[in-house]
Design a protein around this motif. Sequence first.
Motif, PDB file in Angstrom:
ATOM      1  N   LEU D  15       0.821  -1.211   0.000  1.00 44.10           N
ATOM      2  CA  LEU D  15       0.000   0.000   0.000  1.00 44.10           C
ATOM      3  C   LEU D  15       0.854   1.259   0.000  1.00 44.10           C
ATOM      4  CD1 LEU D  15      -2.730  -1.308   2.430  1.00 44.10           C
ATOM      5  CD2 LEU D  15      -3.072  -0.683   0.034  1.00 44.10           C
ATOM      6  N   PHE D  16       1.906   1.271   0.802  1.00 46.76           N
ATOM      7  CA  PHE D  16       2.781   2.439   0.817  1.00 46.76           C
ATOM      8  C   PHE D  16       3.406   2.640  -0.567  1.00 46.76           C
ATOM      9  CE2 PHE D  16       3.791   1.949   5.648  1.00 46.76           C
ATOM     10  CZ  PHE D  16       2.546   2.445   5.943  1.00 46.76           C
ATOM     11  N   ALA D  17       3.796   1.545  -1.202  1.00 47.21           N
ATOM     12  CA  ALA D  17       4.440   1.651  -2.509  1.00 47.21           C
ATOM     13  C   ALA D  17       3.474   2.212  -3.545  1.00 47.21           C
ATOM     14  CB  ALA D  17       4.954   0.284  -2.949  1.00 47.21           C
ATOM     15  N   GLU D  18       2.226   1.788  -3.468  1.00 50.15           N
ATOM     16  CA  GLU D  18       1.248   2.237  -4.462  1.00 50.15           C
ATOM     17  C   GLU D  18       0.787   3.670  -4.219  1.00 50.15           C
ATOM     18  OE1 GLU D  18      -1.948  -0.616  -4.331  1.00 50.15           O
ATOM     19  OE2 GLU D  18      -0.507  -2.255  -4.614  1.00 50.15           O
ATOM     20  N   GLY D  49       5.641   3.490  12.968  1.00 58.36           N
ATOM     21  CA  GLY D  49       6.422   2.320  13.355  1.00 58.36           C
ATOM     22  C   GLY D  49       6.454   1.246  12.270  1.00 58.36           C
ATOM     23  N   ILE D  50       5.344   1.126  11.547  1.00 58.01           N
ATOM     24  CA  ILE D  50       5.303   0.128  10.470  1.00 58.01           C
ATOM     25  C   ILE D  50       6.255   0.546   9.362  1.00 58.01           C
ATOM     26  CG2 ILE D  50       3.818  -1.101   8.847  1.00 58.01           C
ATOM     27  CD1 ILE D  50       1.435  -0.399  10.613  1.00 58.01           C
ATOM     28  N   LEU D  51       6.148   1.814   8.996  1.00 63.48           N
ATOM     29  CA  LEU D  51       7.051   2.329   7.969  1.00 63.48           C
ATOM     30  C   LEU D  51       8.498   2.130   8.381  1.00 63.48           C
ATOM     31  CD1 LEU D  51       7.475   3.947   5.348  1.00 63.48           C
ATOM     32  CD2 LEU D  51       7.403   6.015   6.732  1.00 63.48           C
ATOM     33  N   HIS D  52       8.755   2.443   9.648  1.00 67.93           N
ATOM     34  CA  HIS D  52      10.121   2.313  10.130  1.00 67.93           C
ATOM     35  C   HIS D  52      10.637   0.896   9.924  1.00 67.93           C
ATOM     36  CE1 HIS D  52      13.694   3.097  12.483  1.00 67.93           C
ATOM     37  NE2 HIS D  52      13.440   1.993  13.166  1.00 67.93           N
ATOM     38  N   ARG D  57      14.446  -2.707   7.594  1.00 64.63           N
ATOM     39  CA  ARG D  57      14.824  -3.991   7.001  1.00 64.63           C
ATOM     40  C   ARG D  57      15.509  -3.780   5.648  1.00 64.63           C
ATOM     41  NH1 ARG D  57       9.946  -8.370   7.585  1.00 64.63           N
ATOM     42  NH2 ARG D  57       9.728  -8.291   9.859  1.00 64.63           N
ATOM     43  N   LEU D  58      14.893  -2.926   4.854  1.00 64.79           N
ATOM     44  CA  LEU D  58      15.432  -2.697   3.509  1.00 64.79           C
ATOM     45  C   LEU D  58      16.844  -2.132   3.572  1.00 64.79           C
ATOM     46  CD1 LEU D  58      14.931  -2.528   0.424  1.00 64.79           C
ATOM     47  CD2 LEU D  58      14.141  -0.187   0.814  1.00 64.79           C
ATOM     48  N   LEU D  59      17.030  -1.154   4.425  1.00 65.38           N
ATOM     49  CA  LEU D  59      18.321  -0.475   4.473  1.00 65.38           C
ATOM     50  C   LEU D  59      19.391  -1.380   5.097  1.00 65.38           C
ATOM     51  CD1 LEU D  59      17.040   3.084   5.367  1.00 65.38           C
ATOM     52  CD2 LEU D  59      17.917   2.291   3.173  1.00 65.38           C
ATOM     53  N   GLU D  60      18.995  -2.169   6.071  1.00 65.46           N
ATOM     54  CA  GLU D  60      19.909  -3.155   6.641  1.00 65.46           C
ATOM     55  C   GLU D  60      20.440  -4.065   5.544  1.00 65.46           C
ATOM     56  OE1 GLU D  60      20.789  -4.378  10.223  1.00 65.46           O
ATOM     57  OE2 GLU D  60      20.796  -2.191   9.919  1.00 65.46           O
ATOM     58  N   LYS D  61      19.495  -4.598   4.773  1.00 70.58           N
ATOM     59  CA  LYS D  61      19.881  -5.538   3.725  1.00 70.58           C
ATOM     60  C   LYS D  61      20.757  -4.850   2.674  1.00 70.58           C
ATOM     61  CE  LYS D  61      18.171  -9.105   0.670  1.00 70.58           C
ATOM     62  NZ  LYS D  61      17.030  -9.946   0.271  1.00 70.58           N
ATOM     63  N   SER D  62      20.374  -3.641   2.316  1.00 68.63           N
ATOM     64  CA  SER D  62      21.157  -2.898   1.327  1.00 68.63           C
ATOM     65  C   SER D  62      22.578  -2.677   1.834  1.00 68.63           C
ATOM     66  CB  SER D  62      20.510  -1.536   1.053  1.00 68.63           C
ATOM     67  OG  SER D  62      19.201  -1.704   0.580  1.00 68.63           O
ATOM     68  N   ALA D  63      22.676  -2.313   3.108  1.00 65.43           N
ATOM     69  CA  ALA D  63      23.991  -2.021   3.677  1.00 65.43           C
ATOM     70  C   ALA D  63      24.826  -3.295   3.732  1.00 65.43           C
ATOM     71  CB  ALA D  63      23.839  -1.410   5.071  1.00 65.43           C
ATOM     72  N   GLN D  94       8.958  -3.056  -4.352  1.00 64.85           N
ATOM     73  CA  GLN D  94       7.935  -2.358  -3.578  1.00 64.85           C
ATOM     74  C   GLN D  94       8.541  -1.571  -2.421  1.00 64.85           C
ATOM     75  OE1 GLN D  94       5.567  -2.444  -5.689  1.00 64.85           O
ATOM     76  NE2 GLN D  94       3.871  -3.276  -4.501  1.00 64.85           N
ATOM     77  N   GLU D  95       9.414  -2.230  -1.698  1.00 66.38           N
ATOM     78  CA  GLU D  95      10.019  -1.561  -0.552  1.00 66.38           C
ATOM     79  C   GLU D  95      10.829  -0.347  -1.010  1.00 66.38           C
ATOM     80  OE1 GLU D  95       9.837  -4.741  -1.102  1.00 66.38           O
ATOM     81  OE2 GLU D  95      10.025  -5.964   0.711  1.00 66.38           O
ATOM     82  N   VAL D  96      11.528  -0.512  -2.114  1.00 62.05           N
ATOM     83  CA  VAL D  96      12.321   0.613  -2.617  1.00 62.05           C
ATOM     84  C   VAL D  96      11.394   1.757  -3.036  1.00 62.05           C
ATOM     85  CG1 VAL D  96      13.884   1.383  -4.440  1.00 62.05           C
ATOM     86  CG2 VAL D  96      14.266  -0.823  -3.311  1.00 62.05           C
ATOM     87  N   SER D  97      10.268   1.385  -3.621  1.00 59.48           N
ATOM     88  CA  SER D  97       9.306   2.427  -3.986  1.00 59.48           C
ATOM     89  C   SER D  97       8.875   3.208  -2.753  1.00 59.48           C
ATOM     90  CB  SER D  97       8.085   1.796  -4.660  1.00 59.48           C
ATOM     91  OG  SER D  97       8.462   1.182  -5.879  1.00 59.48           O
ATOM     92  N   VAL D  98       8.647   2.502  -1.680  1.00 56.11           N
ATOM     93  CA  VAL D  98       8.271   3.173  -0.433  1.00 56.11           C
ATOM     94  C   VAL D  98       9.360   4.160  -0.026  1.00 56.11           C
ATOM     95  CG1 VAL D  98       7.768   2.856   2.011  1.00 56.11           C
ATOM     96  CG2 VAL D  98       6.920   1.188   0.349  1.00 56.11           C
ATOM     97  N   LEU D  99      10.597   3.685  -0.079  1.00 56.63           N
ATOM     98  CA  LEU D  99      11.714   4.544   0.315  1.00 56.63           C
ATOM     99  C   LEU D  99      11.801   5.780  -0.581  1.00 56.63           C
ATOM    100  CD1 LEU D  99      14.272   4.944   2.032  1.00 56.63           C
ATOM    101  CD2 LEU D  99      15.537   3.718   0.258  1.00 56.63           C
TER     102      LEU D  99
END
Lengths: 189, 189, 189, 189
Positions: D15-18, D49-52, D57-63, D94-99
């Motif tokens: 939903l955030f991505a869309e 908190g959900i967004l966080h 998670r995304l940034l952890e994985k990216s790093a 999707q997660e990247v879109s959110v970011l």
Amino acid sequence: MKPKREKIIDAAIDLFAEQGFSLTSTAEIATRAGVAQGTLFYHFKNKEGILHEVLHRLLEKSARAYDGIDSLSGYAAIESLLRSDLTIVQQHRQEVSVLLRDINREADTPGNPTYECIAAFKTRKFELLYRFLRQGMADGSIRDLPVEETAWFLDAAFYGVMHSKLIQKMPGPPDDTQAIQFCLAPLKP
Amino acid sequence: MKPKREKIIDAAIDLFAEQGFSLTSTAEIATRAGVAQGTLFYHFKNKEGILHEVLHRLLEKSARAYDGIDSLSGYAAIESLLRSDLTIVQQHRQEVSVLLRDINREADTPGNPTYECIAAFKTRKFELLYRFLRQGMADGSIRDLPVEETAWFLDAAFYGVMHSKLIQKMPGPPDDTQAIQFCLAPLKP
Amino acid sequence: MKPKREKIIDAAIDLFAEQGFSLTSTAEIATRAGVAQGTLFYHFKNKEGILHEVLHRLLEKSARAYDGIDSLSGYAAIESLLRSDLTIVQQHRQEVSVLLRDINREADTPGNPTYECIAAFKTRKFELLYRFLRQGMADGSIRDLPVEETAWFLDAAFYGVMHSKLIQKMPGPPDDTQAIQFCLAPLKP
Amino acid sequence: MKPKREKIIDAAIDLFAEQGFSLTSTAEIATRAGVAQGTLFYHFKNKEGILHEVLHRLLEKSARAYDGIDSLSGYAAIESLLRSDLTIVQQHRQEVSVLLRDINREADTPGNPTYECIAAFKTRKFELLYRFLRQGMADGSIRDLPVEETAWFLDAAFYGVMHSKLIQKMPGPPDDTQAIQFCLAPLKP
DNA sequence: CATGAATGAGCTTTCATTCAT
DNA sequence: GATGAATGAAAGCTCATTCAT
């Protein structure tokens, strides 16, 4: 304690009956019901949704009450039908007032669920009126008249009588039995 | 060219008849009349004032039309009275629609000038109904009935008939003559 | 004194640039502009209408600024185009911030006038990019590259640069001339 | 069956991505996740908190994905870094879109945990960019450029490319390899 | 663990009315 | 006579969040 949903409906019925739908604010309903404003919109989609529920319940009950009418002379059946309506009016004065006030209301346009609700009820009522009128003309209890126009008049006259009584509150109304006799006068052979 | 005051009234009549008073905004009236918003309030005290003028004119004319009725049998006089109303309806469909829509309207409370206007007209109409009913019972053209209740019914039934026709727009209405006959049926000796 | 309409736009530009469109309330705009809430809706259809006016003005000016670009080598024309954008950014930092923030905004869907406005501008910009790229490849000032993809990159990179600078406010940005050189690097023969 | 906590996160990502964060209501998330509204607030402090969690998670994985990059020419290392980002984008569109949507978001102010999260990631990324740029200039694989500004551009251009592709959905994008080549063009000796 | 009824502050928008010109 | 810019109170509705169960 009554659930808040019911308290909202009760409050809305009273306010709609007194002031009409569009002059009643959601804030007023909430205050009278003793709930927060937001609670209205938790239980109902919108203000219209409250009205819909009130009228839907009323028309369902009215329609069900017609089911008992049968196997009489055509004239007696018509009379029973009007009496059935009258009973509903006595039991649900306020709800009927809401209906009478807002039957020709804003946004009351095909597609609107409340409109469809009313239209369905009217269709059912006219079906019965047509059937009973024909039956009455066959069995001799009703004199020969054009069916459609006569049904139209019965409905219109009954509407006028109820409106004068409940909404316009004109003084000096006939009692219910006499009111029905007046409406039925044209049918007499 | 028509004075702006009249253009405002014409616009208001159409809009009130179509949508009702409370759903018509003053901006809408101004646009339709082709005048500025402020002009409405130059010519009328407020929105209610426009409605008042519309209804006042209509009821004045309706009341004056009653003056010609006389020197007939009681039944014929009653019939004339209903025909008189019918003529007004035919000449002023829109204005009558406004009246029927908003007779049980917001702020329609004793003291309100529009309310008094309607009340005065109703009083006059009932005076005539009472007189003609008594006359008819005396001259034998109307059967014996309680005067007050009968007048009440005549008014209510006529209201219902007009409302069904103009506002609810129910299909299959009787023609005007037949509608009057239906209303008058209870009077027949 | 400035007309209130302009004061509203000025206030909106600042607030939209700082907080974005959806986080700015109409109450805030009214307060900052020193007008009543209702005044916003006298001058604009709705909140969206204010945004539309801001972006419309900006994009009109940006598009007009492209008209002067001509008769150069393809590479120089592309460079001029980016410089033209840059000049707009310098003159209208806040408005550009609004655009960058809300270019991918809520309700930004075909049919929406603001969307169409942006789409028309983008179409115009890409037409020019295509033409100049082809021209540059013909005159030897740009090396051989797929036209469509290259234009896409130039637009995307420039967007990224402006966004980093104005919205994300990343520290250590190159100066404008250098930023343009970076964007144009892939074009060098 | 998946634990409800995960179902909430999955629903939120989509939903955030869309629609973006602020246009997505908690009710919508709850419905899509198939849980009750209250459940969101059992598992997360608040909507933020959900967004966080999603971004964390995304940034952890990216790093973490950056950790593998090493012992190459400076240019190749930079290229690997962008490819690493690209891989994440492919795996987590999707997660990247959110970011991308909400990187410049409401309440994105120092102190806010999500802000710190993003800032930490950016810091790490820029550390690597600086190191690799210097390394490349030393080993001759990258031409002489101001380190800070060049890193800034690489980040900005990559952001622009991803934004155009995922959020603005501009037509005619170059393929990923070509996009990287475009971004890296200024580095070529 | 999970629920869902309930909340109230806040939102955008409408509109009858005023008033300086 | 007529205007139209400006107003502010009130409207219907949304929504993140709380809490008793």
